[in-house]
Write an enzyme that holds these catalytic residues in place. Structure first.
Site, PDB file in Angstrom:
ATOM      1  N   PHE A  34       0.803  -1.212   0.000  1.00  0.00           N
ATOM      2  CA  PHE A  34       0.000   0.000   0.000  1.00  0.00           C
ATOM      3  C   PHE A  34       0.842   1.270   0.000  1.00  0.00           C
ATOM      4  O   PHE A  34       0.565   2.196  -0.746  1.00  0.00           O
ATOM      5  CB  PHE A  34      -0.927   0.010   1.229  1.00  0.00           C
ATOM      6  CG  PHE A  34      -2.114  -0.902   1.074  1.00  0.00           C
ATOM      7  CD1 PHE A  34      -3.359  -0.400   0.778  1.00  0.00           C
ATOM      8  CD2 PHE A  34      -1.976  -2.272   1.218  1.00  0.00           C
ATOM      9  CE1 PHE A  34      -4.454  -1.233   0.625  1.00  0.00           C
ATOM     10  CE2 PHE A  34      -3.047  -3.123   1.078  1.00  0.00           C
ATOM     11  CZ  PHE A  34      -4.301  -2.605   0.777  1.00  0.00           C
ATOM     12  N   ARG A  35       1.896   1.320   0.800  1.00  0.00           N
ATOM     13  CA  ARG A  35       2.534   2.586   1.104  1.00  0.00           C
ATOM     14  C   ARG A  35       3.866   2.860   0.417  1.00  0.00           C
ATOM     15  O   ARG A  35       4.387   3.953   0.511  1.00  0.00           O
ATOM     16  CB  ARG A  35       2.722   2.716   2.632  1.00  0.00           C
ATOM     17  CG  ARG A  35       1.405   2.880   3.357  1.00  0.00           C
ATOM     18  CD  ARG A  35       1.557   2.826   4.861  1.00  0.00           C
ATOM     19  NE  ARG A  35       0.332   3.208   5.517  1.00  0.00           N
ATOM     20  CZ  ARG A  35      -0.727   2.416   5.637  1.00  0.00           C
ATOM     21  NH1 ARG A  35      -0.694   1.194   5.151  1.00  0.00           N
ATOM     22  NH2 ARG A  35      -1.822   2.837   6.243  1.00  0.00           N
ATOM     23  N   GLN A 104      -1.780  -9.325   8.573  1.00  0.00           N
ATOM     24  CA  GLN A 104      -2.536  -8.136   8.169  1.00  0.00           C
ATOM     25  C   GLN A 104      -3.021  -8.265   6.727  1.00  0.00           C
ATOM     26  O   GLN A 104      -3.743  -7.394   6.242  1.00  0.00           O
ATOM     27  CB  GLN A 104      -1.657  -6.894   8.320  1.00  0.00           C
ATOM     28  CG  GLN A 104      -1.254  -6.586   9.751  1.00  0.00           C
ATOM     29  CD  GLN A 104      -0.234  -5.459   9.833  1.00  0.00           C
ATOM     30  OE1 GLN A 104       0.902  -5.604   9.399  1.00  0.00           O
ATOM     31  NE2 GLN A 104      -0.638  -4.338  10.381  1.00  0.00           N
ATOM     32  N   ILE A 106      -4.846  -9.968   3.236  1.00  0.00           N
ATOM     33  CA  ILE A 106      -6.176 -10.495   2.924  1.00  0.00           C
ATOM     34  C   ILE A 106      -6.135 -11.439   1.730  1.00  0.00           C
ATOM     35  O   ILE A 106      -7.174 -11.758   1.157  1.00  0.00           O
ATOM     36  CB  ILE A 106      -7.163  -9.340   2.630  1.00  0.00           C
ATOM     37  CG1 ILE A 106      -6.671  -8.507   1.445  1.00  0.00           C
ATOM     38  CG2 ILE A 106      -7.360  -8.461   3.869  1.00  0.00           C
ATOM     39  CD1 ILE A 106      -7.672  -7.476   0.928  1.00  0.00           C
ATOM     40  N   HIS A 122      -7.297  -8.286   9.187  1.00  0.00           N
ATOM     41  CA  HIS A 122      -8.068  -7.409   8.311  1.00  0.00           C
ATOM     42  C   HIS A 122      -9.051  -8.180   7.429  1.00  0.00           C
ATOM     43  O   HIS A 122      -9.501  -7.687   6.401  1.00  0.00           O
ATOM     44  CB  HIS A 122      -7.112  -6.570   7.454  1.00  0.00           C
ATOM     45  CG  HIS A 122      -6.254  -5.655   8.270  1.00  0.00           C
ATOM     46  ND1 HIS A 122      -4.985  -5.271   7.898  1.00  0.00           N
ATOM     47  CD2 HIS A 122      -6.487  -5.037   9.457  1.00  0.00           C
ATOM     48  CE1 HIS A 122      -4.467  -4.470   8.821  1.00  0.00           C
ATOM     49  NE2 HIS A 122      -5.366  -4.317   9.772  1.00  0.00           N
ATOM     50  N   CYS A 130     -24.031 -10.300   3.127  1.00  0.00           N
ATOM     51  CA  CYS A 130     -25.044  -9.328   2.718  1.00  0.00           C
ATOM     52  C   CYS A 130     -25.312  -8.368   3.872  1.00  0.00           C
ATOM     53  O   CYS A 130     -25.546  -8.794   5.000  1.00  0.00           O
ATOM     54  CB  CYS A 130     -26.327 -10.056   2.333  1.00  0.00           C
ATOM     55  SG  CYS A 130     -27.715  -8.930   1.949  1.00  0.00           S
ATOM     56  N   CYS A 133     -29.369  -9.040   4.836  1.00  0.00           N
ATOM     57  CA  CYS A 133     -29.883 -10.266   5.460  1.00  0.00           C
ATOM     58  C   CYS A 133     -28.794 -11.121   6.104  1.00  0.00           C
ATOM     59  O   CYS A 133     -29.104 -12.107   6.789  1.00  0.00           O
ATOM     60  CB  CYS A 133     -30.663 -11.107   4.450  1.00  0.00           C
ATOM     61  SG  CYS A 133     -29.636 -11.976   3.229  1.00  0.00           S
ATOM     62  N   CYS A 151     -26.676  -9.774  -3.205  1.00  0.00           N
ATOM     63  CA  CYS A 151     -27.042 -11.010  -2.522  1.00  0.00           C
ATOM     64  C   CYS A 151     -27.979 -11.853  -3.392  1.00  0.00           C
ATOM     65  O   CYS A 151     -28.978 -11.338  -3.918  1.00  0.00           O
ATOM     66  CB  CYS A 151     -27.716 -10.675  -1.200  1.00  0.00           C
ATOM     67  SG  CYS A 151     -28.309 -12.112  -0.278  1.00  0.00           S
ATOM     68  N   CYS A 154     -31.625 -11.838  -1.263  1.00  0.00           N
ATOM     69  CA  CYS A 154     -32.500 -10.677  -1.063  1.00  0.00           C
ATOM     70  C   CYS A 154     -32.114  -9.464  -1.899  1.00  0.00           C
ATOM     71  O   CYS A 154     -32.737  -8.411  -1.777  1.00  0.00           O
ATOM     72  CB  CYS A 154     -32.497 -10.288   0.418  1.00  0.00           C
ATOM     73  SG  CYS A 154     -30.971  -9.469   0.955  1.00  0.00           S
TER      74      CYS A 154
END
Length: 240
Positions: A34-35, A104, A106, A122, A130, A133, A151, A154
């Site tokens: 990221f940085r 950290q 994902i 994270h 959702c 629901c 979803c 719904c």
């Protein structure tokens, strides 16, 4: 070199290691951090990336969020493979040496390498839910198609399983991470600047005297760190 040999011996003698990793663990697999100068936050986009991956932006502009999420976050993850560092950690777990990975990241690379006890501070990509629901959809459903992910039950908006800015960390994940760190004989911190809180503050729960930092940039190392190995996290881990 002396420090590397010292750390090798520490690893050899321990059966209670906890690993704490950040974005630097994944850059060797081709996932941008990221940085850094080439990181996600320094790429040109119609909105600042750190704004896009916030809760308020997601709620207000889900279509823009999902376009960015699929292009800049999901696509690199799909192209990535676990590196030598991920594989080494999975090996240590199989051997009974490593008790937990606290990450950290994902990208699911630790799990794909074979690690079983992984605490994702994270969030991750499997429990996408959702907001209307609560129905859970998997990663394949999330990444498929264009536009907003809705979803199937719904038609509410699906929130990705990651923790966005302005959102709190999962209590269970934090509790289990703290327990593992408190009980560790050896703690390895790799691929992180230790600047992202509250996650980075978790290393303060470590009670031992074998805190090892592996990172390209060691200028942010705090006074509690006992051993420093400067370089790429995956490469150094593979040599331990």
């Amino acid at each position: 070199m002396e420090t590397l040999e010292q750390v090798k011996q520490i690893i050899k003698d321990s059966n209670n290691i906890v690993f704490f990793g950040g974005a630097g663990m994944s850059t060797e697999s081709g996932i941008p951090d990221f940085r850094s100068a080439d990181g996600l936050y320094n790429q040109k986009y119609e909105y600042p990336p750190e704004e896009i991956i916030s809760h308020s932006f997601f709620m207000a502009n889900p279509e823009v969020f999902y376009r960015f999420y699929r292009e800049k976050i999901i696509a690199p993850m799909l192209a990535a493979e676990p590196n030598k560092g991920h594989l080494k950690l999975a090996q240590w777990e199989r051997e009974g040496k490593l008790k937990a990975v606290v990450t950290q990241n994902i990208d699911n690379l630790h799990q794909r390498a074979g690690s079983k006890v992984v605490y994702e501070l994270h969030g991750g990509n499997e429990k996408n839910y959702c907001i209307k629901c609560g129905h859970i959809v998997d990663f394949e459903y999330l990444r498929a198609g264009d536009g907003i992910c809705l979803c199937p039950k719904c038609s509410g908006i699906i929130h990705p399983g990651i923790v966005l800015y302005e959102e709190g960390l999962d209590d269970y994940t934090v509790t289990k991470s703290v327990e593992a760190i408190q009980n560790a004989d050896v703690m390895i911190v790799a691929g992180t600047s230790l600047r992202v809180y509250p996650a980075a503050g978790l290393i303060n729960y470590y009670k031992g005297d074998k805190l090892i930092l592996i990172n390209r940039d060691v200028s942010v190392a705090n006074r509690r760190i006992n051993y420093i190995l400067q370089g790429n996290a995956g490469e150094i881990l593979s040599r331990l």
